[in-house]
Design an enzyme around this catalytic site. Structure first.
Site, PDB file in Angstrom:
ATOM      1  N   MET A  74      77.756   2.135  45.266  1.00 59.01           N
ATOM      2  CA  MET A  74      79.043   2.560  45.828  1.00 59.01           C
ATOM      3  C   MET A  74      79.076   2.504  47.348  1.00 59.01           C
ATOM      4  O   MET A  74      80.112   2.786  47.951  1.00 59.01           O
ATOM      5  CB  MET A  74      79.346   3.995  45.380  1.00 59.01           C
ATOM      6  CG  MET A  74      79.566   4.147  43.888  1.00 59.01           C
ATOM      7  SD  MET A  74      81.000   3.197  43.293  1.00 59.01           S
ATOM      8  CE  MET A  74      82.318   3.977  44.207  1.00 59.01           C
ATOM      9  N   ARG A  75      77.956   2.145  47.978  1.00 59.80           N
ATOM     10  CA  ARG A  75      77.951   2.127  49.443  1.00 59.80           C
ATOM     11  C   ARG A  75      78.955   1.110  49.986  1.00 59.80           C
ATOM     12  O   ARG A  75      79.588   1.340  51.016  1.00 59.80           O
ATOM     13  CB  ARG A  75      76.550   1.846  49.969  1.00 59.80           C
ATOM     14  CG  ARG A  75      76.474   1.870  51.487  1.00 59.80           C
ATOM     15  CD  ARG A  75      75.070   1.740  52.025  1.00 59.80           C
ATOM     16  NE  ARG A  75      74.321   2.976  51.868  1.00 59.80           N
ATOM     17  CZ  ARG A  75      73.262   3.112  51.078  1.00 59.80           C
ATOM     18  NH1 ARG A  75      72.833   2.070  50.383  1.00 59.80           N
ATOM     19  NH2 ARG A  75      72.637   4.259  50.980  1.00 59.80           N
ATOM     20  N   ALA A  76      79.110  -0.004  49.303  1.00 59.93           N
ATOM     21  CA  ALA A  76      80.039  -1.024  49.782  1.00 59.93           C
ATOM     22  C   ALA A  76      81.465  -0.495  49.814  1.00 59.93           C
ATOM     23  O   ALA A  76      82.220  -0.767  50.757  1.00 59.93           O
ATOM     24  CB  ALA A  76      79.953  -2.264  48.885  1.00 59.93           C
TER      25      ALA A  76
END
Length: 714
Positions: free
Chosen positions: A274-276
């Site tokens: 989910m970092r993107a």
């Protein structure tokens, strides 16, 4: 102190400019990784960015840059009272590739500990970079232990030091900026994902723009102060705009439509984790603030995707970063923007003091000023400019000098079938670990055992030459019996030079893995060669993960060729392997002698890096090629002589036996004995095979009884 090159005077490189400025507006974006060829103003632009950052309000006398309004309650220099502080420029701290762990995170102040008997902490570069920029040039060459520390600090926003009786925690929130040349090797995926944005840069191919670069650079070198003065107005305008965008940032609205566009884009490109999504959201918000808007639009999401996703889409180290813009547009078109409010009046672009005249020469590409083409640094660009087309394409290794046609290439010394076109490699797999025996002293890596500056402490010795790593306990133990005779008074110990002890540590080193690949006609069956290439590709992937240098030699027909000189760019070796054609006789001796020559030269260049020779062949030898030797020697005898020459030189070797079919000659096993190493089949190379556990490459021929015993144990 030398006058830095102005940020706004760098020519071209619109994506690089924009990525750096977005991080100046919102440090939460997470930093920038700049990838590109040498001489493209990567370092120039990064070093100039610090001058555009707003000043930092810090507690006077605090070595850890605490904010007066909200000081860190756990600050080692605290506690601090809230109140007024002092303004200072934002720092740009540079982390050298060869820095020590102590220099990065800090360490016990040994001088005060021994002289005064107190535990005093000496801050490192992470403390200096707090609330500023941490810049790593050639970040892909950084040692693994330093990368691990950077990962921890970037993830937690704090640095924890637990060593030598010292337990310290301090805040370490910084803008991480790294530059790298992909030709020198790729970056570990864990650190790659920590960079919020990535930018591919390349030198302009437009003559007018290249002329402007040279003019500005020469003008700067002739009079740095005068050149900076001429660009001071542009610098002030951009700095003011950064401050205004920071003030507007909390008011920017990230609506549901924009969030759906971000989520659909990340899902459509199959980005892990989910970092993107989070980075894209922060980047799009910063883009809106930079444009002076309070709502995020589709063009902001599109530009955010182009900056935040390319380096997160790589499935293995051999995938070039990049993004399919047509696919991106199709995804975003599914979620049209709501009717936007009218745009505010655009601000005029800053012009150079002399409209970019000949006297305003400059460095190798970057933002602002008045370049011959493209806008100034304060104009967010949602579409790629023509000048950056070269940067949009992934950096690709130079194509090998191999025939591009399946037509045969006859030779006077060849009489077998025609050369065949290159075949695709089979799917790579996880391989068993092959390591060099003994204890080396090479560069930090993850393959063979070695004495290293970083790793687990295994003992202490008297230092030979300069003391690099003090073993505190051993030093105190050596000095303790002599304190009374030395007239000790007070808390401090009386330490003499003879008492000092050097810590000995053991870790892992990277090796030079030299592949010698048989590309002759006996290997040319398409299904078989695809499996062979898949095995070599798997070994290359293993070499990438273990931080090795690699080289590639191929032999076929009448010669052996160094297809790729030893390099840290493993993906370059993969590209050469992919286009490798096959056909012709098998000059095995020529391939081995070529390996001997390459290793001899590399031993002079880097004597501490131990080699591992991987010969991929079925063991056949049907041609002497250019190996020379006695005219009455058979190709097989010449190959055996060449193999024993490598063994006599102490080269650790392994033979990957590619022979297949119900009838096998076992020639690869004979070659392995001549080399003094083991032979492993293609199936046995797999880590999940039943052939046994990890095997060390041996440099001496084991006795028959010992070999049989080892095989039964495996």
């Amino acid at each position: 102190m030398s006058t830095p090159y102005p940020f706004t005077a760098v020519v071209g490189q619109s994506d690089l400019r924009l990525a750096l400025l977005l991080n100046a507006v919102s440090p939460a974006v997470g930093g920038v990784l700049v990838r590109g060829e040498k001489g493209t103003a990567k370092s120039t632009a990064v070093r100039a960015l610090s001058a555009l950052l707003p000043q930092v309000d810090v507690v006077s006398g605090c070595r850890f840059s605490c904010a007066p309004a909200a000081p860190d309650p756990a600050c080692p220099d605290g506690p601090h009272e809230t109140g007024s502080g002092a303004l200072r420029p934002a720092r740009m701290v540079e982390l050298p590739v060869g820095a020590s762990e102590d220099r990065l995170v800090g360490a016990l102040d040994i001088e005060r500990a021994l002289a005064e008997g107190v535990k005093a902490f000496e801050p490192g570069l992470l403390a200096d970079a707090h609330r500023g920029i941490l810049y790593v040039d050639e970040v892909n060459l950084l040692h693994d232990h330093l990368i691990d520390l950077l990962l921890d600090a970037a993830a937690m926003g704090a640095s924890y030091v637990e060593r030598e009786g010292v337990s310290v925690r301090h805040a370490a929130r910084f803008l991480l900026v790294g530059t790298m040349n992909p030709e020198e090797g790729e970056l570990r995926p864990q650190l790659l994902d920590r960079f919020g944005l990535t930018v591919e840069v390349a030198a302009s191919r437009e003559p007018a723009q290249r002329v402007e670069v040279v003019r500005r650079r020469l003008a700067y070198e002739d009079d740095p102060t005068g050149f900076a003065t001429r660009w001071a107005g542009d610098e002030h305008e951009v700095r003011a705009r950064v401050v205004a965008a920071r003030a507007l940032l909390p008011k920017v609205s990230l609506g549901d439509t924009a969030l759906l566009q971000i989520a659909a884009t990340c899902a459509g490109f199959e980005v892990d984790g989910m970092r993107a999504d989070i980075v894209m959201a922060r980047t799009a918000t910063a883009l809106a603030a930079w444009a002076g808007r309070t709502e995020v639009r589709k063009e902001d999401v599109r530009q955010a995707a182009l900056l935040a996703l390319p380096h997160r889409r790589r499935r293995n180290p051999f995938d070039a970063p990049g993004l399919d813009e047509d696919m991106l547009d199709r995804i975003l078109d599914q979620f049209p923007d709501e009717e936007p409010e009218p745009d505010p009046e655009p601000e005029p672009e800053p012009e150079g003091p002399d409209d970019g005249g000949p006297e305003d020469g400059g460095p190798d590409g970057g933002p602002g000023g008045t370049p011959p083409q493209g806008g100034g640094p304060d104009v967010p660009e949602t579409e790629r400019q023509p000048e950056s087309d070269a940067a949009d394409a992934p950096e690709a290794p130079e194509a090998p000098e191999a025939p591009q046609s399946p037509e045969p290439q006859p030779s006077a010394q060849e009489s077998t079938g025609p050369e065949q076109a290159a075949v695709r490699a089979a799917e790579p797999f996880r391989t068993k670990m092959l390591s060099v025996p003994g204890l080396g002293e090479g560069a930090s890596g993850r393959r063979s055992r070695a004495r290293t500056a970083h790793g687990r402490t295994t003992g202490a010795t008297r230092p030979r030459g300069h003391l690099t790593k003090l073993h505190l306990a051993a030093t105190i133990q050596a000095a303790a019996p002599h304190q009374k005779a030395r007239g000790r008074a007070g808390r401090g110990l009386v330490i003499r030079k003879d008492d000092l002890r050097q810590a000995t540590r053991e870790g892992r080193e990277g090796n030079l893995v030299l592949f010698v690949v048989d590309a002759s006609g006996s290997m040319a069956a398409r299904q078989r060669m695809g499996a062979v290439k898949g095995a070599v590709l798997s070994l290359l992937l293993d070499a990438y993960q273990r931080r090795d240098k690699v080289g590639l030699i191929t032999f076929r027909g009448a010669t052996a060729e160094l297809a790729l000189p030893p390099t840290s760019s493993v993906d370059a070796a993969a590209a050469r392997l992919e286009q490798l054609p096959t056909g012709g006789r098998t000059p095995l001796a020529a391939g081995l002698l070529k390996a001997h020559e390459v290793l001899r030269i590399e031993r002079l260049r880097d004597p501490s890096r131990r080699p591992l020779l991987v010969v991929v062949t079925d063991g056949r030898a049907t041609s002497a090629g250019n190996a020379g030797g006695r005219t009455d020697s058979t190709p097989r005898e010449l190959a055996g002589h060449s193999a024993r020459l490598l063994q006599a030189g102490g080269v650790a070797s392994v033979v990957v036996d590619c022979e297949s079919g119900p009838v096998r000659l076992g020639l690869a096993g004979v070659l392995a004995r001549d080399l003094g190493g083991p032979a492993v089949t293609l199936d046995g190379l797999r880590a999940d095979s039943l052939a046994g556990l990890v095997k060390n490459v041996r440099t001496a021929v084991a006795s028959t009884a010992s070999t049989d015993s080892n095989r039964r144990a495996a």
